[in-house]
Scaffold this active site. Structure first.
Site, PDB file in Angstrom:
ATOM      1  N   SER A  88      48.242  42.845  49.031  1.00 45.35           N
ATOM      2  CA  SER A  88      48.525  43.997  48.154  1.00 45.35           C
ATOM      3  C   SER A  88      49.408  44.856  48.882  1.00 45.35           C
ATOM      4  CB  SER A  88      47.211  44.541  47.836  1.00 45.35           C
ATOM      5  OG  SER A  88      47.506  45.780  46.796  1.00 45.35           O
ATOM      6  N   TYR A 113      38.989  48.111  49.112  1.00 56.75           N
ATOM      7  CA  TYR A 113      40.126  47.117  48.947  1.00 56.75           C
ATOM      8  C   TYR A 113      41.207  47.536  49.826  1.00 56.75           C
ATOM      9  CZ  TYR A 113      43.458  45.228  45.798  1.00 56.75           C
ATOM     10  OH  TYR A 113      44.530  44.422  45.081  1.00 56.75           O
TER      11      TYR A 113
END
Length: 265
Positions: free
Chosen positions: A142, A156
């Protein structure tokens, strides 16, 4: 000839969202699929893809955090198709919370799925790729963590940025054995996970949270899952035969602006 014709691809997190989009694109380009997900709805998703693209699919309902299950998923696919060419390590989770309130259980949930899940998937598929003398792995990292971050995304961000390091290490370790390893760095796509994050961010009006994401993207929209699938298909195909160890951003330009208020536009 379609660019993935004759290829066999294992896709994790394949039931919905990005995984479904990746599976659709792989099927469009002629790949046979091993679709893995913890949610039994993966069976329904696979059936829709079979009907649309007339492709062969094996499904496996299992947890990427369980190495034995991932080994079994890969084994089942190879028993059906005779080989395993590509692994798309897509399964991932994101839960939001202020750091001081983040529980160990929430932290470990991210580590188990986002890091161990990819680790387990790679260990499950690489032996087959070594035996075949080639293979390709595409890991879903990401932009979050490695490039940018939002408040509340500590677990995350930590786990997704770790995948960049894993990508680079595996790429150099297996380069001379003809296994390529690359990762995608997605901004935001319209997926069930992002919709859940929007609810966590703005419970009274989650759609406003999603609209506000688009405002900060130069292309003024979120990605479609199939657009991400196109990147995964390219990296898994022979068209990317000299690309390994790369982290490729796909974010509609979201990480480009220095500000949202200065400039001539």
């Amino acid at each position: 000839m379609k660019k993935l014709e004759g290829k066999v691809a294992l896709i994790t997190g394949a039931a919905l969202g990005l995984g479904e989009g990746i599976a659709q694109v792989y099927a469009k380009y002629g790949a046979k699929l091993i679709m893995v997900d913890l949610d039994p709805i993966v069976e329904e998703t696979a059936e829709k893809i079979r009907e649309t693209y007339n492709t062969e699919i094996v499904t496996y309902i299992g947890n990427v955090a369980d190495k034995a299950q991932m080994i079994e998923a890969a084994k089942n696919g190879v028993e059906k198709f005779g080989k395993l060419d590509i692994a798309c390590c897509n399964a991932g989770v994101c839960r939001l919370a202020p750091f001081e309130e983040f529980t160990d259980e929430m932290r470990d949930f991210h580590i188990d799925v986002n890091i161990k899940g990819v680790w387990n998937t790679c260990q499950a598929v690489i032996p087959y790729m070594l035996k075949q003398g080639k293979g390709a792995i595409v890991i879903a990292s990401s932009v979050t963590g490695d490039i940018v971050a939002d408040a509340g995304e500590a677990a995350y961000a930590m786990t997704k940025s770790a995948l960049v390091g894993l990508t680079k290490c595996l790429a150099i370790e297996y380069a001379n054995r003809n296994i390529r390893v690359n990762c995608s760095q997605l901004g935001y796509a319209r997926t069930p996970m992002v919709e859940k994050m929007a609810v966590e961010s703005n419970p009274e009006n989650p759609e406003a949270a999603i609209n506000d994401i688009a405002v900060g993207v130069p292309m003024k929209r979120l990605a479609r899952p199939t657009e991400v699938g196109e990147l995964f298909a390219f990296l898994g195909s022979d068209e990317a035969s000299y690309i390994t160890g790369e982290q490729i951003v796909i974010d509609g330009g979201a990480t480009l602006p220095e500000t949202m208020s200065i400039g001539t536009n």
